[in-house]
Design a protein around this motif. Structure first.
Motif, short mmCIF file in Angstrom:
data_model
loop_
_atom_site.label_atom_id
_atom_site.label_comp_id
_atom_site.label_asym_id
_atom_site.label_seq_id
_atom_site.Cartn_x
_atom_site.Cartn_y
_atom_site.Cartn_z
N UNK A 167 0.80 -0.90 -0.16
CA UNK A 167 0.39 0.24 -0.65
C UNK A 167 0.65 1.43 0.24
N UNK A 168 -0.08 2.78 -0.44
CA UNK A 168 0.80 3.90 0.33
C UNK A 168 1.92 3.73 0.96
N UNK A 169 1.91 3.47 2.19
CA UNK A 169 3.10 3.70 3.19
C UNK A 169 4.27 2.08 3.47
N UNK A 170 4.10 1.26 1.79
CA UNK A 170 5.03 0.43 2.26
C UNK A 170 4.54 -1.10 2.77
N UNK A 171 3.48 -1.42 3.51
CA UNK A 171 2.66 -2.55 4.14
C UNK A 171 2.21 -3.04 3.38
N UNK A 172 2.43 -4.67 3.12
CA UNK A 172 1.39 -5.87 3.12
C UNK A 172 0.90 -5.68 2.77
N UNK A 173 -0.25 -5.81 1.19
CA UNK A 173 -1.37 -5.17 1.13
C UNK A 173 -2.27 -7.08 0.87
N UNK A 174 -1.26 -7.56 -0.16
CA UNK A 174 -1.91 -8.72 -0.24
C UNK A 174 -0.87 -9.08 -1.02
N UNK A 175 -1.24 -10.58 -1.75
CA UNK A 175 -0.14 -11.78 -2.61
C UNK A 175 -0.97 -12.23 -3.11
N UNK A 176 -0.17 -12.29 -4.56
CA UNK A 176 -0.89 -13.58 -5.25
C UNK A 176 -0.12 -13.91 -5.93
N UNK A 177 -0.56 -14.99 -6.08
CA UNK A 177 0.10 -16.50 -6.98
C UNK A 177 0.64 -15.89 -8.23
N UNK A 178 1.63 -15.96 -8.92
CA UNK A 178 1.60 -15.75 -10.68
C UNK A 178 1.35 -16.74 -11.19
N UNK A 179 0.72 -17.82 -11.24
CA UNK A 179 -0.38 -18.65 -12.63
C UNK A 179 -1.13 -18.22 -11.83
N UNK A 180 -1.81 -16.68 -12.21
CA UNK A 180 -2.48 -16.35 -12.22
C UNK A 180 -3.42 -16.15 -13.56
N UNK A 181 -4.60 -15.69 -14.09
CA UNK A 181 -5.22 -15.23 -15.70
C UNK A 181 -4.69 -13.37 -15.30
N UNK A 182 -4.56 -12.89 -15.85
CA UNK A 182 -4.48 -10.89 -16.04
C UNK A 182 -5.73 -11.30 -15.36
N UNK A 183 -6.82 -11.56 -15.64
CA UNK A 183 -8.33 -11.34 -15.16
C UNK A 183 -8.80 -11.40 -13.96
N UNK A 184 -7.82 -12.74 -13.64
CA UNK A 184 -7.70 -13.45 -12.15
C UNK A 184 -6.91 -12.89 -11.14
#
Length: 201
Positions: A167-184
């Motif tokens: 986020x804007x304060x350099x805190x982790x907002x979430x993690x996303x797997x790289x095998x996800x599609x662009x839409x996912x």
């Protein structure tokens, strides 16, 4: 007879409800703990030879990916997919800066990184540095990387692959797997970003 059944069932239901509430609370605690333990400050050289730190992205979301330019499959596919996902988000995606951090400082000079990221999107910021600079950053994001001898010339890098939304304060907002599609990825980002009504992007 029915009254006896309800007298037996009600306490059991109360126990189940309490367990569910406890499980939800535990999940929240674990999530918040993992978020506070991932990520941190960084200072690296960008593709133009300028020193860049997390403070340069203050008040902006960043989507960080660790990879290397000699990667033959996962890295280029991930960067192309991220670029497509941000395009799909439209105006909401304009507040997200994608960042590529090299885990191969021996080969990935700023010039090499610049030529590499230009293949995917002008929005991507490429960062590299010395081994000493990269190690604490990789440790903060729990990223592992090691050299592996390839059949051809040179070597490959085995490394962990995740997308980190900060986020804007350099805190982790979430993690996303790289095998996800662009839409996912676009859907995940919409869920992780603040509501446009309350936080215009």
């Amino acid at each position: 007879m029915h009254r006896q059944n309800w007298k037996t069932i009600l306490p059991v239901m109360g126990i189940i409800f309490a367990l569910l509430i406890g499980a939800t609370g535990l999940r929240t605690v674990l999530t918040s703990q993992s978020h506070t333990q991932i990520g941190g400050p960084y200072a690296l050289t960008d593709e133009n030879g300028h020193m860049v730190s997390q403070s340069d992205f203050q008040a902006r979301y960043t989507l960080i990916y660790f990879g290397y330019t000699h990667c033959v499959d996962i890295c280029p596919l991930t960067l192309a997919t991220v670029s497509a996902a941000l395009d799909e988000l439209g105006p909401q995606g304009q507040n997200i800066t994608p960042i590529f951090i090299s885990v191969d400082p021996a080969r990935d000079t700023p010039t090499v990184v610049r030529e590499y990221i230009q293949r995917f999107s002008p929005r991507i910021v490429g960062l590299t540095g010395t081994e000493a600079q990269l190690q604490p950053i990789m440790a903060a994001f729990h990223v592992s990387a090691r050299r592996r001898v390839s059949n051809g010339p040179g070597y490959l890098m085995d490394h962990s692959s995740l997308l980190y939304l900060m986020d804007g304060q350099n805190h982790l907002a979430g993690m996303i797997p790289v095998d996800s599609s662009a839409h996912q990825i676009a859907v995940e980002l919409k869920q992780l970003l603040p509501s446009p009504k309350n936080h215009p992007l």
